[in-house]
Design a protein around this motif. Structure first.
Motif, mmCIF file in Angstrom:
data_model
loop_
_atom_site.group_PDB
_atom_site.id
_atom_site.type_symbol
_atom_site.label_atom_id
_atom_site.label_comp_id
_atom_site.label_asym_id
_atom_site.label_seq_id
_atom_site.Cartn_x
_atom_site.Cartn_y
_atom_site.Cartn_z
ATOM 1 N N GLN A 1 52.903 -5.234 40.868
ATOM 2 C CA GLN A 1 53.058 -6.585 40.313
ATOM 3 C C GLN A 1 53.720 -7.531 41.311
ATOM 4 N N GLY B 1 55.117 -1.623 38.676
ATOM 5 C CA GLY B 1 56.131 -2.616 39.034
ATOM 6 C C GLY B 1 55.994 -3.082 40.467
ATOM 7 N N ILE C 1 55.631 -12.677 39.183
ATOM 8 C CA ILE C 1 56.531 -11.722 39.817
ATOM 9 C C ILE C 1 56.620 -11.982 41.317
ATOM 10 N N GLY D 1 58.028 -4.940 36.386
ATOM 11 C CA GLY D 1 58.096 -5.973 37.408
ATOM 12 C C GLY D 1 59.518 -6.434 37.662
ATOM 13 N N VAL E 1 55.900 -6.381 32.363
ATOM 14 C CA VAL E 1 56.535 -7.190 33.403
ATOM 15 C C VAL E 1 58.046 -7.198 33.210
ATOM 16 N N ASP F 1 50.873 -10.111 40.761
ATOM 17 C CA ASP F 1 51.195 -11.031 39.670
ATOM 18 C C ASP F 1 51.852 -12.287 40.242
#
Length: 433
Positions: free
Chosen positions: A223, A220, A230, A366, A362, A227
């Motif tokens: 990310q 998390g 995110i 995330g 996610v 990501d």
């Protein structure tokens, strides 16, 4: 509620009712004990908030990987009840400390409780929305999240009312038991919702629907940087949090300078909560309920930001932002009520609906990292930044102007995220083990 093509379809009614009850209990449990935290902050002043926020950030930073480890190794039917039981046990653990303050010391108890309540709020709400985005698909989220979000607002109104009516009768310590009892009811809703999702949920045929998410305990937090989705959601949250934290600090200073005793500060904090939560309910039942299914989250986030700019302009251009302006409330309090009311009434349902478009890793890891560690990092950084800007001579109007600029940028990011095509994967995540 109508069946067929109505907002809540016939096969969804039980799950919507359970989701409604779940969110009501979670928010009511929080708002029963929140006024105790607020009067503590007003007593010490906003310059001390960075220390509180810093300790809260460390707490969330420690708990986020632990939660990620849970969803990595255990299925949803285990993780969700475990989280609820953990916070119930913590609430009950505070009861003897409030009944006999000498056990820990008033100052230590106050700081510890402030930090714990802040962590508690973020985690129980974040876990709730992770669960919602895991059992409802994107289309259902746009229809149903405005309805479900109303439950939180009703709970947020009921919580302060319970505190105001009960604290003089049963005292402070038993209020913790009331809060724990509400979380026990939420636990029952979690179990029932899990059973419904396994039998009737829109995602029940997806691979690994209820299995452990897999991956690592730090996914998390990774990310947040790796990501793009995110990362942008983190920036959006930080900007929105900046508006709320600045307004909260300005009202905290006003309360500390205006009210001489804890009772008056607690009553003022409860009035602020009540006004903001009523505005949230009105917004959810009107604008958000109509706009989110028809226009999508981008428009909803933009309207929230623009109205917040208007409220902040009252502070920016007021001759005296602490002078009574409307129903005895000064401009700083009105700005907080409006921005907070619309944040929870419009921006939050819209923002959480975006998570239904991304993979489970996610949605759980995330999203939880953004809604806990990133949020409290923002609180700490913004409160520290305010202290530095005060040294440089920035006053109330300047802070309002900075917040208004943050709202404009947030509107642009929210619009761009809402244009992201559904089904485009987030950064690659490892398959469940």
């Amino acid at each position: 509620m109508r069946s067929g093509q109505g907002r809540v379809h016939a096969g969804e009614r039980l799950a919507v009712a359970l989701s409604f009850a779940y969110f009501f209990c979670v928010l009511a449990a929080y708002y029963v004990i929140r006024p105790l935290r607020e009067q503590l902050a007003a007593a010490v002043g906003s310059t001390q908030l960075p220390w509180f926020y810093g300790a809260t950030f460390i707490g969330t930073l420690l708990l986020s990987p632990l939660f990620a480890a849970l969803v990595t190794r255990w299925p949803r039917r285990v993780v969700m009840p475990v989280v609820q039981v953990f916070f119930i046990a913590c609430l009950l653990g505070f009861v003897p400390l409030f009944a006999w303050p000498e056990l820990l010391g008033p100052k230590t108890l106050g700081v510890t409780f402030f930090v714990w309540v802040s962590v508690f709020n973020l985690f129980v709400v974040s876990v709730f929305w992770s669960f919602m985005s895991d059992i409802w698909d994107s289309g259902q989220a746009r229809r149903l999240f405005p309805v479900i979000a109303v439950a939180g607002t009703v709970g947020a109104v009921a919580g302060p009312m319970l505190t105001r009516s009960l604290v003089g009768v049963i005292g402070v310590a038993p209020l913790l038991v009331v809060s724990a009892a509400l979380l026990c009811l939420a636990l029952g809703c979690v179990v029932a919702l899990g059973r419904w999702a396994r039998r009737h949920g829109a995602r029940r045929h997806e691979p690994g629907h209820e299995a452990a998410v897999g991956g690592g305990m730090f996914d998390g937090l990774k990310q947040v940087f790796a990501d793009p989705f995110i990362r942008n959601m983190s920036i959006l949250l930080l900007l929105a949090d900046g508006i709320g934290t600045v307004n909260y600090a300005l009202v905290t200073d006003y309360s500390g300078a205006t009210f001489a005793d804890a009772v008056a500060r607690t009553r003022f904090a409860a009035n602020i909560d009540l006004a903001g939560n009523v505005l949230t309910a009105i917004t959810q039942l009107t604008l958000t309920r109509w706009l989110l299914p028809r226009k999508g989250p981008g428009i909803v986030i933009m309207i929230w930001a623009l109205v917040s700019v208007g409220a902040l302009s009252l502070v920016l251009f007021a001759r005296d932002p602490h002078a009574p302006l409307l129903m005895g409330m000064p401009a700083v309090a009105i700005a907080l009520i409006v921005s907070r009311g619309l944040a929870y009434g419009m921006a939050e349902p819209a923002r959480h609906s975006l998570y239904t478009r991304v993979p489970r890793s996610v949605r759980y890891k995330g999203q939880n990292a953004v809604d806990t560690a990133v949020w409290r990092f923002g609180d700490m950084s913004i409160a520290l930044g305010m202290n530095w800007l005060r040294v440089l001579g920035m006053g109330t109007a300047g802070f309002a102007g900075v917040s208004a600029a943050a709202a404009v940028i947030a509107a642009g990011i929210g619009w761009r995220l809402s244009r992201r095509p559904e089904g485009v994967p987030a950064a690659q995540t490892p398959p469940p083990r």
